[in-house]
Motif scaffolding. Structure first.
Motif, short mmCIF file in Angstrom:
data_model
loop_
_atom_site.label_atom_id
_atom_site.label_comp_id
_atom_site.label_asym_id
_atom_site.label_seq_id
_atom_site.Cartn_x
_atom_site.Cartn_y
_atom_site.Cartn_z
N GLY A 137 14.47 11.47 7.28
CA GLY A 137 14.74 11.36 8.59
C GLY A 137 16.07 12.07 9.08
N LEU A 138 16.63 11.63 10.14
CA LEU A 138 17.80 12.35 10.53
C LEU A 138 18.83 12.41 9.58
CD1 LEU A 138 18.17 10.69 14.35
CD2 LEU A 138 17.40 13.03 13.72
N ASP A 139 19.22 11.23 9.00
CA ASP A 139 20.20 11.47 7.94
C ASP A 139 19.81 12.49 6.94
OD1 ASP A 139 21.34 9.09 9.02
OD2 ASP A 139 21.25 7.87 7.33
N SER A 196 1.01 -1.03 -0.12
CA SER A 196 -0.09 -0.09 -0.23
C SER A 196 0.82 1.13 0.00
CB SER A 196 -0.82 -0.15 1.19
OG SER A 196 -1.42 1.17 1.18
N THR A 197 0.50 2.24 -0.50
CA THR A 197 1.01 3.49 -0.86
C THR A 197 1.25 4.24 0.62
OG1 THR A 197 -0.95 4.64 -1.37
CG2 THR A 197 0.19 4.10 -3.11
N ARG A 198 0.41 3.95 1.43
CA ARG A 198 0.28 4.48 2.59
C ARG A 198 1.51 3.91 3.56
NH1 ARG A 198 -0.75 7.03 5.61
NH2 ARG A 198 -2.24 6.34 7.09
N PHE A 199 2.30 3.19 2.93
CA PHE A 199 3.68 2.76 3.88
C PHE A 199 4.63 3.96 3.67
CE2 PHE A 199 2.19 -1.74 3.81
CZ PHE A 199 2.39 -1.94 5.38
N ALA A 200 4.51 4.89 2.74
CA ALA A 200 5.48 5.71 2.33
C ALA A 200 5.70 6.96 3.67
CB ALA A 200 5.34 6.55 1.05
N ASP A 201 6.65 6.57 4.57
CA ASP A 201 6.63 7.36 5.62
C ASP A 201 7.68 6.95 6.53
OD1 ASP A 201 4.35 7.86 8.36
OD2 ASP A 201 6.09 6.91 8.75
N GLY A 202 8.28 7.94 7.10
CA GLY A 202 9.80 7.68 7.83
C GLY A 202 9.47 6.54 8.84
N PHE A 203 8.56 6.85 9.66
CA PHE A 203 8.62 5.66 10.73
C PHE A 203 8.40 4.26 9.97
CE2 PHE A 203 7.06 9.56 12.74
CZ PHE A 203 7.73 9.30 13.77
#
Lengths: 421, 421
Positions: free
Chosen positions: B402-404, B373-380
């Motif tokens: 994210g931090l990097d 699912s596209t909904r996974f596109a997330d830093g967490f």
């Protein structure tokens, strides 16, 4: 041409964007074939290249261009050999595109990693040296990017002759002609257009004098990968090995004077200055390097060392001139470098682990070195295989920029019907 | 204040630049201590936070701000809990700064690698949600960057109350107060100043509506890490597993409607449409999702599916609306996505290896997925531990940042008196 510069550049931009999609999925073999075929074409076109170059050279001489500039314009047999060799070398480099890194499973069960992809369309703006046409085009092509090249108007015939060889290479590999386009108008407005087309150009790489680069950075509407000054330092620490210090300081200044990674200011700890500076000064004097020092340095070395002004600490001489300052601590050295330097390349000479560690951490430059000559700051020496320039920016690419610097990474996610809950 | 906005922002910039040098060499323990202490300070200041927030809320209501906007402004106990939890979580993340990668020997004998370093000073410009103050400040602090935060004027009291807690955290960890500065003037000119100080600000991260982000990108004199549209696609390939297709397409659209990674357009191969679309349409209708389709879709699903216009293919609804198009090939799907999409996140549902491989390579988006699912596109979800935003740019950071993404890499070179020959 009756077409306006705006319309002409827009047409180039659109064609480049389309070609970039084909290039992005071109196979490694296809890109290498184009590079090798362009090398063969250059080799077969030596007479045409020389004739075209002669047009530029005589125009340059007639217009009273400085001899040094005319020299940089010349496509000598040696320069042509260098271009051919450069193309063949880029063909042998590993293809960065499609490389997948850090693929791993996450708690949700999806697998996530990153795939290296081209940036898209790269605009290169450069001054007289026509061999940059080959350097830049070959690196962009290998990294799957389309290129629009805008060379100096004084090299227009040479650049177009080189472009014809590249076109031959692209055709032999069945790649679109618009993969590499050389701007054919010498109208200066073309530069303004090239740096203002975010829809068609993803990044600009300017190569040339500081004036050109500052102007482009200021006016560009797309990101710029740029190189400004190279005010490089060597700091001889209190714990330096004297022999290493002398060897490195000699090399960093005198191996070549003009490169951006040559040392411009030498910092020496006061407790070791009397052992390091006199033998070094003798070497520099032998080689005709003019020395400019602070009061302590002049006291130590004699008054034929000129007095360094505030401007000297900021200066990128690119010449046999060296500024020397005696400092009382590592802190003072780091402070000097971060204040006066250009965040390019700085080296510490020391046998002390903690001093080395602090210098590496606290000096905010693209390359920080321990016991090595600043002259190593270079894509080839760093093992990148090639370099399109040295970035003094922090974002995206910092330091020598090789093929990877012309790419981006996208996330790839594998699942098996995974959904987010 | 009698100080001009220009002078005020310059003062903030200078202080941030100085603080950034201290932060760059702050230890991991020190940064974590500041984050934990700020969390404790927030916890102890709930009453003050609520009171300050009440000032903003009543002003917002009095000025007739939309109820949805007023809601976003509210520092409820749950939002405060979230901020505290966020700070503690960032404290537990690994410190990216100082990490050395790829250290290896080169033929010359030098050893070359790359060290992760902070970018320097990060300017954050955001709209109403005051909890962004904590999100952004904590990530910048952990990654060793100084921050200048410019929140919306409607949240000024809340932001300043939060800032006081951060200040307490910094003080307890002996870090400079200027490590995190919240702009105290609501004068709009402050934004213009913040984005025009390349000497003091290294990068701008705007968070908010598209209008804000476009304006900042257009006017900024420093690099911008930005997120524009999220026009995300799922393509159900001819070789899709029907169950996976239905599960993923349902989730991608309906799990939440407002996020940027929700599906906005569904593409289905014509040979499988009759098996996929009717059951999917039933689900969408049950959930109240409005469907807009091309002619083939409407023929298949019936005329209560509205006719999709050209604008629908470009639309980011962030709402229970879905555009559906039936395509005749993988090529057509890829072409649609690259033309109408926003290079955010796109997924293919397929069991065919070669189709998956082509989709991954040829779709030019920050996240490309197979059977997820596209909904996974997330830093967490990607394991970054946190995210400051999702970049739709290609340069520097692409996709969830994210931090990097708030760091750069410099080259480190070790030698033993090595010189270049």
């Amino acid at each position: 041409m009756t077409e306006s510069v705006h319309d002409y550049m827009t047409r180039l931009g659109q064609a480049a964007r389309q070609a970039s999609r084909v290039l992005a999925r071109a196979s490694t073999a296809q890109k290498n074939r184009a590079l090798q075929a362009a090398a063969n074409a250059l080799d077969a076109a030596r007479a045409e290249l020389t004739a075209a170059n002669e047009l530029d050279l005589s125009a340059a001489r007639a217009s009273g261009l400085e001899p040094a500039m005319v020299d940089r314009l010349a496509l000598t047999p040696k320069v042509i050999d260098g271009m051919i060799e450069g193309l063949r070398q880029v063909a042998t480099l590993p293809d960065p595109i499609g490389e997948i890194q850090d693929m791993r499973y996450l708690p949700s069960g999806i697998q996530v990693g990153r795939m290296r992809v081209p940036l898209g369309v790269i605009g290169i703006i450069y001054e007289s040296r026509p061999n940059v046409t080959i350097d830049a085009a070959s690196l962009c092509l290998k990294s799957g990017n389309a290129t629009i090249l805008r060379g100096g108007s004084e090299a227009i015939h040479s650049n177009q002759a080189i472009a014809r060889c590249i076109q031959q290479g692209l055709a032999e590999a069945d790649l679109p002609a618009a993969a590499v386009q050389v701007v054919e108008t010498t109208d200066r407005a073309a530069v303004g257009e090239l740096i203002s087309m975010p829809a068609f150009v993803d990044v600009i790489v300017p190569r040339g004098g500081k004036g050109l680069i500052e102007r482009i950075s200021r006016d560009a509407k797309v990101p710029v990968i740029k190189h400004l000054d190279g005010v490089c330092h060597v700091y001889v620490d209190i714990a330096a090995d004297i022999d290493k210090a002398i060897r490195v300081c000699d090399n960093a200044k005198t191996q070549r004077y003009s490169p951006c990674n040559a040392m411009e200011t030498l910092l020496v700890h006061s407790a070791i200055a009397a052992r390091v500076l006199p033998p070094l000064a003798a070497i520099y004097r032998d080689k005709g390097v003019e020395l400019r020092g602070d009061a302590a340095t002049r006291e130590l070395l004699g008054s034929d060392v000129l007095e360094a002004s505030e401007d000297d600490w900021f200066a990128e001489y690119n010449a046999p001139i060296l500024a020397i300052r005696i400092v009382d601590s590592l802190d003072a050295a780091i402070e000097h470098i971060n204040h006066y330097g250009s965040q390019h390349t700085d080296s510490i000479i020391t046998e002390n682990f903690s001093d080395a560690r602090r210098f590496l951490t606290e000096v905010d430059s693209a390359s920080v070195m321990v016991n090595a000559s600043t002259r190593f700051a270079d894509g080839f020496e760093y093992g990148l295989g090639a370099e399109i320039g040295i970035s003094t920016d922090k974002l995206h690419a910092r330091g020598p920029v090789g093929l990877d610097g012309l790419t981006s990474q996208k996330y790839v996610v594998f699942g098996d019907g995974h959904i987010r809950t």
